[in-house]
Structure formats: C-alpha cells, structure tokens
Motif scaffolding. Structure first.
Motif, PDB file in Angstrom:
ATOM      1  N   THR A  64      30.710  10.646  88.995  1.00 11.27           N
ATOM      2  CA  THR A  64      30.119  11.666  89.855  1.00 11.27           C
ATOM      3  C   THR A  64      29.107  12.436  89.017  1.00 11.27           C
ATOM      4  O   THR A  64      29.467  13.092  88.043  1.00 11.27           O
ATOM      5  N   GLY A  65      27.833  12.339  89.384  1.00 16.51           N
ATOM      6  CA  GLY A  65      26.781  12.834  88.507  1.00 16.51           C
ATOM      7  C   GLY A  65      25.904  13.913  89.109  1.00 16.51           C
ATOM      8  O   GLY A  65      25.605  13.886  90.306  1.00 16.51           O
ATOM      9  N   PHE A  66      25.494  14.857  88.266  1.00 18.02           N
ATOM     10  CA  PHE A  66      24.472  15.838  88.622  1.00 18.02           C
ATOM     11  C   PHE A  66      23.136  15.281  88.149  1.00 18.02           C
ATOM     12  O   PHE A  66      22.954  15.013  86.958  1.00 18.02           O
ATOM     13  N   ARG A  67      22.208  15.097  89.091  1.00 13.78           N
ATOM     14  CA  ARG A  67      20.922  14.481  88.775  1.00 13.78           C
ATOM     15  C   ARG A  67      19.789  15.432  89.145  1.00 13.78           C
ATOM     16  O   ARG A  67      19.842  16.113  90.169  1.00 13.78           O
ATOM     17  N   ILE A  68      18.758  15.472  88.300  1.00 10.93           N
ATOM     18  CA  ILE A  68      17.675  16.441  88.460  1.00 10.93           C
ATOM     19  C   ILE A  68      16.322  15.738  88.444  1.00 10.93           C
ATOM     20  O   ILE A  68      16.141  14.736  87.747  1.00 10.93           O
TER      21      ILE A  68
ATOM     22  N   ILE B 154      16.138  24.592  84.081  1.00 11.01           N
ATOM     23  CA  ILE B 154      17.558  24.959  84.000  1.00 11.01           C
ATOM     24  C   ILE B 154      17.935  25.461  82.601  1.00 11.01           C
ATOM     25  O   ILE B 154      19.104  25.620  82.291  1.00 11.01           O
ATOM     26  N   PHE B 155      16.921  25.702  81.768  1.00  8.89           N
ATOM     27  CA  PHE B 155      17.145  26.243  80.424  1.00  8.89           C
ATOM     28  C   PHE B 155      16.465  27.606  80.296  1.00  8.89           C
ATOM     29  O   PHE B 155      15.444  27.878  80.939  1.00  8.89           O
ATOM     30  N   LEU B 156      17.019  28.444  79.446  1.00 11.81           N
ATOM     31  CA  LEU B 156      16.434  29.756  79.214  1.00 11.81           C
ATOM     32  C   LEU B 156      15.291  29.701  78.208  1.00 11.81           C
ATOM     33  O   LEU B 156      14.364  30.515  78.258  1.00 11.81           O
TER      34      LEU B 156
ATOM     35  N   LYS C  30      20.356  29.155  86.855  1.00 16.70           N
ATOM     36  CA  LYS C  30      19.142  28.382  87.112  1.00 16.70           C
ATOM     37  C   LYS C  30      19.474  27.028  87.752  1.00 16.70           C
ATOM     38  O   LYS C  30      18.710  26.515  88.569  1.00 16.70           O
ATOM     39  N   LEU C  31      20.614  26.448  87.371  1.00 16.05           N
ATOM     40  CA  LEU C  31      21.049  25.207  88.006  1.00 16.05           C
ATOM     41  C   LEU C  31      21.272  25.429  89.497  1.00 16.05           C
ATOM     42  O   LEU C  31      20.876  24.594  90.328  1.00 16.05           O
ATOM     43  N   LEU C  32      21.896  26.546  89.864  1.00 18.19           N
ATOM     44  CA  LEU C  32      22.118  26.854  91.271  1.00 18.19           C
ATOM     45  C   LEU C  32      20.799  26.961  92.028  1.00 18.19           C
ATOM     46  O   LEU C  32      20.674  26.470  93.162  1.00 18.19           O
ATOM     47  N   VAL C  33      19.800  27.583  91.404  1.00 16.70           N
ATOM     48  CA  VAL C  33      18.485  27.705  92.040  1.00 16.70           C
ATOM     49  C   VAL C  33      17.898  26.327  92.321  1.00 16.70           C
ATOM     50  O   VAL C  33      17.383  26.061  93.419  1.00 16.70           O
TER      51      VAL C  33
END
Length: 246
Positions: A223-227, A235-237, A194-197
């Motif tokens: 270095t950060g992943f930001r949403i 990004i959660f099931l 889901k993160l890839l999507v």
C-alpha cells in the motif's frame, strides 16, 4: 564503481555526469531517468526500503517532455492491525488475473473523489482530518487509517536524513531517449501538514494493493503513497541547491 559514500562525493560525481552532456537511457520507459542515473553513480537497484547511498534517497525526474509521473514516497500498511483483512473482506473482488481466484483489492485513491471499486458497486476515497488519513467508503464508513505519528516514523525510517531530487532534460534520440542531468537539490524535514495539502490538491494518491495467498491469508502487496514528481519539493520544509542548472 560503488555508490557515493557521502554527499560531497555525490556532488562531485554529479558534476562529472553533468559535464558528459546527453546520455542515452539505460532502460526504456518512465523509469529510465532514475535507472540511468543510478547506474552512472554506481547505485545497485533493489526493492529494499532504505536510502540509496549514505543516508540519502535519490529521486530523478524529467523537466520536459512526457506526462507528470507518480513517484512512490513510501509503502505502509494502514492501522489497525487486521485493517487490510477487513478492507479485503468488505471491498475485495475476484480477479481473473490470478489463477487461484481469491479476492483482491486494487485501487488508486484520492482525497475528495470516490473511486469505483471494480464492479462491486462500492467506492472508496481518502479523508484528511484530525491529524489522520483514513480510507472511507461512499457510506462514510472507515476501516483503515494512518496517523501523523505512524507516517512520520515510516517516512524517517525510509528517509533518515534527506532526499536528493535530480532534474534532467529529456529528448528522443536515435534509437533511444537521452537525458541531460543538470540540477540536484537536497530536500529535508518532511512535513505531514504539507503532505495533507498535496493529498487534498490531488497531487498525492494512495495505491491499495491487497490480495490473498492460495490459503486465503491476506497479503499486502505494498500500500503506497505516491506523489507527482513535480510536487515532491512541496512536502519538505527545506530545499537546498547542490548543483545548479546552466
């Protein structure tokens, strides 16, 4: 007042906060919605990777008013060891912001779009393939990447159990912004797929913040992943409501 010791205590405290109605922000600006809630819950502000209370990370967002905000999911240096140094060597540039005049590499990267790196004539992007997230340049070269395994480990280290996602209405009060905290969800089971999507849809970005110490040694400022806040649940099931909206 100390932070909630468990989920049940959080739920009871949040219900009390909800009953208070509109609350004046404790901090001006975009981070006010989270800072105010933390204060009300007795959570001390810190920059340490780890849960905010018990085994839960807390994220709050405005449901109305203002632009979509980017929330930091996690910070994680890319592979392989020495990858940051190679990125800095290849794409870094001199910035007048820093007195030592050493190289820096600051850029916000997206999948499917190349971002120009200052005035270097080079561009960088994010490539998602083969269970790997890689930083690539406009010539197709790649010196740094994250695997599914390494991101899963980093995510579960920061969020060992689950995340609490809180929604608050916002209005411009006198003299400060005010919030009405009304809904809280429990999010669990992070999904790399889901993160890839979300990366491919442009809702997750990667912030590169690499610099140098005065002695020339490479330094990763995070270095950060930001949403986008509105995409956090994607990004959660699992998504479970804890306290509902009126």
């Amino acid at each position: 007042m100390s932070a909630p010791k468990n989920l049940n205590e959080f739920i009871e405290r949040f219900k009390n906060i909800k009953e208070l109605g509109w609350i004046e922000t404790h901090r001006n600006g975009r981070t006010g919605v989270g800072k105010t809630l933390e204060d009300l819950l007795g959570i001390e502000e810190n920059n340490i990777d780890g849960p905010d209370f018990a085994n839960y990370e807390l994220k709050a967002m405005r449901t109305n008013g203002g632009d979509t905000q980017l929330l930091t999911l996690l910070t994680k240096s890319p592979l392989p060891n020495g990858g940051n140094a190679k990125l800095l060597e290849t794409y870094g540039y001199i910035s007048d912001v820093y007195e030592h005049k050493n190289k820096v590499l600051h850029s916000t990267l997206s999948a499917g779009h190349f971002a120009q790196v200052a005035d270097t004539g080079k561009s960088l992007s994010i490539d998602c393939s083969n269970n790997k997230i890689a930083i690539i340049d406009n010539d197709g070269k790649s010196f740094a990447y994250w695997t599914e395994e390494i991101l899963q480990k980093a995510f579960y280290k920061k969020y060992p159990y689950s995340m609490i996602h809180v929604y608050a209405d916002s209005k411009i009060g006198e003299p400060k912004e005010e919030f009405y905290y009304h809904t809280a969800y429990e999010l669990s089971e992070f999904s790399f797929e889901k993160l890839l999507v979300q990366l491919k849809e442009g809702k997750v970005k990667v912030d590169i913040r690499i610099g140098q110490y005065p002695n020339g040694k490479t330094h990763d400022h995070g270095t950060g992943f930001r949403i986008q806040d509105r995409a956090l649940t994607e990004i959660f099931l699992n998504k479970k409501i804890l306290v509902g909206s009126d």
